[in-house]
Motif scaffolding. Structure first.
Motif, PDB file in Angstrom:
ATOM      1  N   ILE A 236      16.502  13.827  43.843  1.00 52.16           N
ATOM      2  CA  ILE A 236      17.219  14.927  43.819  1.00 52.16           C
ATOM      3  C   ILE A 236      18.718  14.758  44.651  1.00 52.16           C
ATOM      4  O   ILE A 236      19.827  15.532  44.050  1.00 52.16           O
ATOM      5  CB  ILE A 236      16.333  15.990  44.653  1.00 52.16           C
ATOM      6  N   THR A 237      18.746  14.291  45.978  1.00 53.35           N
ATOM      7  CA  THR A 237      19.760  14.185  46.577  1.00 53.35           C
ATOM      8  C   THR A 237      20.971  13.388  45.815  1.00 53.35           C
ATOM      9  O   THR A 237      21.947  13.522  45.630  1.00 53.35           O
ATOM     10  CB  THR A 237      19.507  13.384  47.824  1.00 53.35           C
ATOM     11  N   LYS A 238      20.558  12.060  45.226  1.00 55.95           N
ATOM     12  CA  LYS A 238      21.674  11.302  44.404  1.00 55.95           C
ATOM     13  C   LYS A 238      22.162  12.122  43.338  1.00 55.95           C
ATOM     14  O   LYS A 238      23.227  11.935  42.849  1.00 55.95           O
ATOM     15  CB  LYS A 238      20.681  10.106  43.858  1.00 55.95           C
ATOM     16  N   MET A 239      21.287  12.797  42.505  1.00 51.10           N
ATOM     17  CA  MET A 239      21.681  13.508  41.414  1.00 51.10           C
ATOM     18  C   MET A 239      22.577  14.809  41.661  1.00 51.10           C
ATOM     19  O   MET A 239      23.535  15.014  40.863  1.00 51.10           O
ATOM     20  CB  MET A 239      20.361  14.257  40.540  1.00 51.10           C
ATOM     21  N   GLY A 240      22.441  15.355  42.827  1.00 56.31           N
ATOM     22  CA  GLY A 240      23.283  16.891  43.168  1.00 56.31           C
ATOM     23  C   GLY A 240      22.589  17.842  42.227  1.00 56.31           C
ATOM     24  O   GLY A 240      22.079  17.590  41.255  1.00 56.31           O
ATOM     25  N   PRO A 241      22.794  19.008  42.471  1.00 61.50           N
ATOM     26  CA  PRO A 241      22.248  20.373  42.152  1.00 61.50           C
ATOM     27  C   PRO A 241      22.651  20.546  40.520  1.00 61.50           C
ATOM     28  O   PRO A 241      21.605  21.067  39.966  1.00 61.50           O
ATOM     29  CB  PRO A 241      22.676  21.540  42.892  1.00 61.50           C
ATOM     30  N   ALA A 242      23.586  20.313  40.385  1.00 57.34           N
ATOM     31  CA  ALA A 242      23.885  20.555  38.826  1.00 57.34           C
ATOM     32  C   ALA A 242      23.314  19.599  37.662  1.00 57.34           C
ATOM     33  O   ALA A 242      22.562  20.173  36.897  1.00 57.34           O
ATOM     34  CB  ALA A 242      25.348  20.228  38.317  1.00 57.34           C
ATOM     35  N   ALA A 243      23.146  18.517  38.242  1.00 57.10           N
ATOM     36  CA  ALA A 243      22.508  17.284  37.317  1.00 57.10           C
ATOM     37  C   ALA A 243      20.811  17.717  37.329  1.00 57.10           C
ATOM     38  O   ALA A 243      20.190  17.789  36.349  1.00 57.10           O
ATOM     39  CB  ALA A 243      22.543  15.950  37.595  1.00 57.10           C
ATOM     40  N   VAL A 244      20.313  18.073  38.461  1.00 56.81           N
ATOM     41  CA  VAL A 244      19.018  18.511  38.854  1.00 56.81           C
ATOM     42  C   VAL A 244      18.832  19.709  37.814  1.00 56.81           C
ATOM     43  O   VAL A 244      17.586  19.885  37.193  1.00 56.81           O
ATOM     44  CB  VAL A 244      18.539  18.814  40.210  1.00 56.81           C
ATOM     45  N   GLN A 245      19.509  20.767  37.943  1.00 54.70           N
ATOM     46  CA  GLN A 245      19.277  22.062  36.859  1.00 54.70           C
ATOM     47  C   GLN A 245      19.256  21.611  35.503  1.00 54.70           C
ATOM     48  O   GLN A 245      18.341  22.004  34.692  1.00 54.70           O
ATOM     49  CB  GLN A 245      20.405  22.955  36.951  1.00 54.70           C
ATOM     50  N   GLU A 246      20.030  20.533  35.157  1.00 53.58           N
ATOM     51  CA  GLU A 246      20.120  20.083  33.761  1.00 53.58           C
ATOM     52  C   GLU A 246      18.808  19.310  33.320  1.00 53.58           C
ATOM     53  O   GLU A 246      18.485  19.475  32.171  1.00 53.58           O
ATOM     54  CB  GLU A 246      21.490  19.456  33.650  1.00 53.58           C
ATOM     55  N   ARG A 247      18.505  18.539  34.110  1.00 54.76           N
ATOM     56  CA  ARG A 247      17.362  17.730  34.152  1.00 54.76           C
ATOM     57  C   ARG A 247      15.884  18.408  34.559  1.00 54.76           C
ATOM     58  O   ARG A 247      14.850  17.445  34.746  1.00 54.76           O
ATOM     59  CB  ARG A 247      17.396  16.348  34.579  1.00 54.76           C
ATOM     60  N   PHE A 248      16.004  19.650  34.867  1.00 50.27           N
ATOM     61  CA  PHE A 248      14.844  20.124  35.581  1.00 50.27           C
ATOM     62  C   PHE A 248      13.610  19.955  34.686  1.00 50.27           C
ATOM     63  O   PHE A 248      12.546  19.527  35.434  1.00 50.27           O
ATOM     64  CB  PHE A 248      14.988  21.803  35.712  1.00 50.27           C
ATOM     65  N   ALA A 249      13.402  20.158  33.668  1.00 50.09           N
ATOM     66  CA  ALA A 249      12.074  20.019  32.986  1.00 50.09           C
ATOM     67  C   ALA A 249      11.601  18.511  32.841  1.00 50.09           C
ATOM     68  O   ALA A 249      10.404  18.140  32.987  1.00 50.09           O
ATOM     69  CB  ALA A 249      12.300  20.452  31.610  1.00 50.09           C
ATOM     70  N   ASP A 250      12.662  17.700  32.716  1.00 55.97           N
ATOM     71  CA  ASP A 250      12.313  16.172  32.583  1.00 55.97           C
ATOM     72  C   ASP A 250      11.709  15.698  34.070  1.00 55.97           C
ATOM     73  O   ASP A 250      11.031  14.930  34.236  1.00 55.97           O
ATOM     74  CB  ASP A 250      13.640  15.295  32.393  1.00 55.97           C
ATOM     75  N   LEU A 251      12.388  16.254  35.096  1.00 53.73           N
ATOM     76  CA  LEU A 251      12.202  15.956  36.552  1.00 53.73           C
ATOM     77  C   LEU A 251      10.529  16.363  36.599  1.00 53.73           C
ATOM     78  O   LEU A 251       9.762  15.808  37.144  1.00 53.73           O
ATOM     79  CB  LEU A 251      12.993  16.573  37.503  1.00 53.73           C
ATOM     80  N   SER A 252      10.464  17.633  36.166  1.00 54.03           N
ATOM     81  CA  SER A 252       9.198  18.200  36.462  1.00 54.03           C
ATOM     82  C   SER A 252       7.850  17.588  35.794  1.00 54.03           C
ATOM     83  O   SER A 252       6.882  17.089  36.534  1.00 54.03           O
ATOM     84  CB  SER A 252       9.180  19.745  36.019  1.00 54.03           C
ATOM     85  N   ALA A 253       8.187  17.153  34.481  1.00 50.16           N
ATOM     86  CA  ALA A 253       7.078  16.187  33.600  1.00 50.16           C
ATOM     87  C   ALA A 253       6.992  14.942  34.137  1.00 50.16           C
ATOM     88  O   ALA A 253       5.808  14.377  34.309  1.00 50.16           O
ATOM     89  CB  ALA A 253       7.836  16.443  32.375  1.00 50.16           C
ATOM     90  N   SER A 254       8.012  14.398  34.894  1.00 51.40           N
ATOM     91  CA  SER A 254       8.077  13.078  35.403  1.00 51.40           C
ATOM     92  C   SER A 254       7.098  12.994  36.717  1.00 51.40           C
ATOM     93  O   SER A 254       6.339  12.137  36.907  1.00 51.40           O
ATOM     94  CB  SER A 254       9.262  12.443  35.777  1.00 51.40           C
TER      95      SER A 254
END
Ligand code: KG4
Ligand code: ZN
Length: 348
Positions: A236-254
């Motif tokens: 999450i730190t490496k990605m930054g807030p905007a990328a986290v929001q964009e990939r939210f569902a993928d992060l959750s599923a993973s």
């Protein structure tokens, strides 16, 4: 026999009335179960605040008791046994249920039996099914515990130290429920994180991010989830807030997939090692849709999971565990009821 179950170990205040018309042999009738969840109350804090929890139990326990009696159409004079959770959990919360049980014992002379909360979860599949092929492996995945147990006998034959003697493996650090809750919090999801992560994950790709599956290749039946929250935090730190929001569902599923994979691997190993004939999954995390689907698809033995309402904390499972003990050992002597106390630790 009519059993009143009382559960107040954490953030659910629950009372149930179960009826046993044919001793242990028949399926119990759940005459009522009334529960008050504190999720909304703890929501602003992002987790459970113990003092807030116990104060709310004190406010709720009498209305919940009355509602459970009314719904069952019984009076306290119709109750033959009180089963109350007295460990493990938040002591301030447990004390509310234990004090209610002791008070009802003094006023109405109703016998009392203390119940180990986790034994309640272990028995919960028997609320709806009495014919679970034995031996059976149980995966216990509650908020604070992740354990594998071997069940060799029907519940009314379980020894008094069943919870500790039936254990095959356990988490060495965080529980799977904690892994769900802590990583969900990192993503900014509300409490209880597992429930929200499960919903978000439905829209994502479980293979998008490769999060660690600790102890995966080892022969042990223990689990470890603490590395996952560090890996998620770094990502999450490496990605930054905007990328986290964009990939939210993928992060959750993973994240969900990493937890489910770890649970599945160790469960498969336990089934192989014990040659068990069935699997039960119990505790709040047993409500997880991906865990339920993969267990049913990938295992060759029948899988038993309680209905979602009996996966999370509830008084019906406590009443059933109390009844199973009562049929084997009888109720506490009055002096033992007076001495009854609440304990935070799971040790029996
Ligand atoms: O058994 P439980 O109700 O309480 C304890 O005795 O601890 O379990 C609560 C846990 C929480 O960690 C919550 O996030 C998790 O169960 N949980 C879920 C789901 N529903 C509840 N975890 C994953 N997926 C769900 N659908
Ligand atoms: Zn629980």
């Amino acid at each position: 026999m009519r059993v009143l179950g009382i559960e107040s170990s954490c953030d659910d205040c629950s009372v149930a009335v179960l009826s046993f018309e044919q001793g242990w042999s028949g399926k119990p009738d759940i005459l009522s179960m009334c529960s008050h969840s504190q999720v909304a109350l703890h929501h602003p804090y992002g987790g459970i605040v113990p003092e807030v929890a116990s104060r709310d139990h004190l406010d709720q326990i009498f209305p919940v008791l009355q509602a459970a009696l009314d719904q069952a159409g019984v009076k306290l004079s119709d109750i033959d046994l009180i089963a109350v959770t007295n460990r493990p959990g938040l002591v301030g919360s447990l004390l509310i249920g234990v004090t209610l049980a002791k008070s009802l014992h003094i006023l109405h002379k109703i016998p009392v039996i203390p119940v180990h909360h986790l034994e309640g979860h272990l028995i919960s599949p028997y609320l709806s099914n009495q014919d679970i092929p034995l031996p059976s492996v149980t995966l216990l995945v509650s908020g604070g515990h992740t354990e594998l147990h071997l069940v060799k006998a029907a519940p009314h034959e379980w020894p008094s130290d069943f919870f500790s003697t039936s254990r095959l493996g356990r988490s060495r650090d965080d529980a799977a429920g904690e892994a769900f809750d802590k990583t969900a919090k990192q993503l900014g999801l509300p409490y209880p994180g597992g429930l929200y992560l499960d919903r978000e994950a439905k829209l994502g790709d479980p293979a998008a991010f490769a999060f660690p599956r600790a102890l995966g290749a080892k022969d042990t039946l223990d689990f470890s989830f603490s590395g996952l929250k560090t890996a998620v935090s770094d990502t999450i730190t490496k990605m930054g807030p905007a990328a986290v929001q964009e990939r939210f569902a993928d992060l959750s599923a993973s994240i969900q997939e990493a937890i489910v994979d770890a649970l599945l691997r160790k469960t498969k190993l336990a089934l192989e090692q014990t040659q068990a004939q069935s699997l039960c999954i119990v505790g709040g995390v047993a409500a997880n849709s991906r865990l339920r689907a993969r267990m049913r698809d990938e295992l060759t033995v029948p899988v038993f999971t309680p209905e979602p309402v009996y996966c999370t904390d509830n008084a019906a499972m406590i009443a059933l565990a109390g009844a199973a003990r009562y049929f084997q050992f009888g109720a506490l002597k009055p002096e033992a009821v007076f001495a009854l106390n609440a304990h935070s630790a799971a040790k029996q």
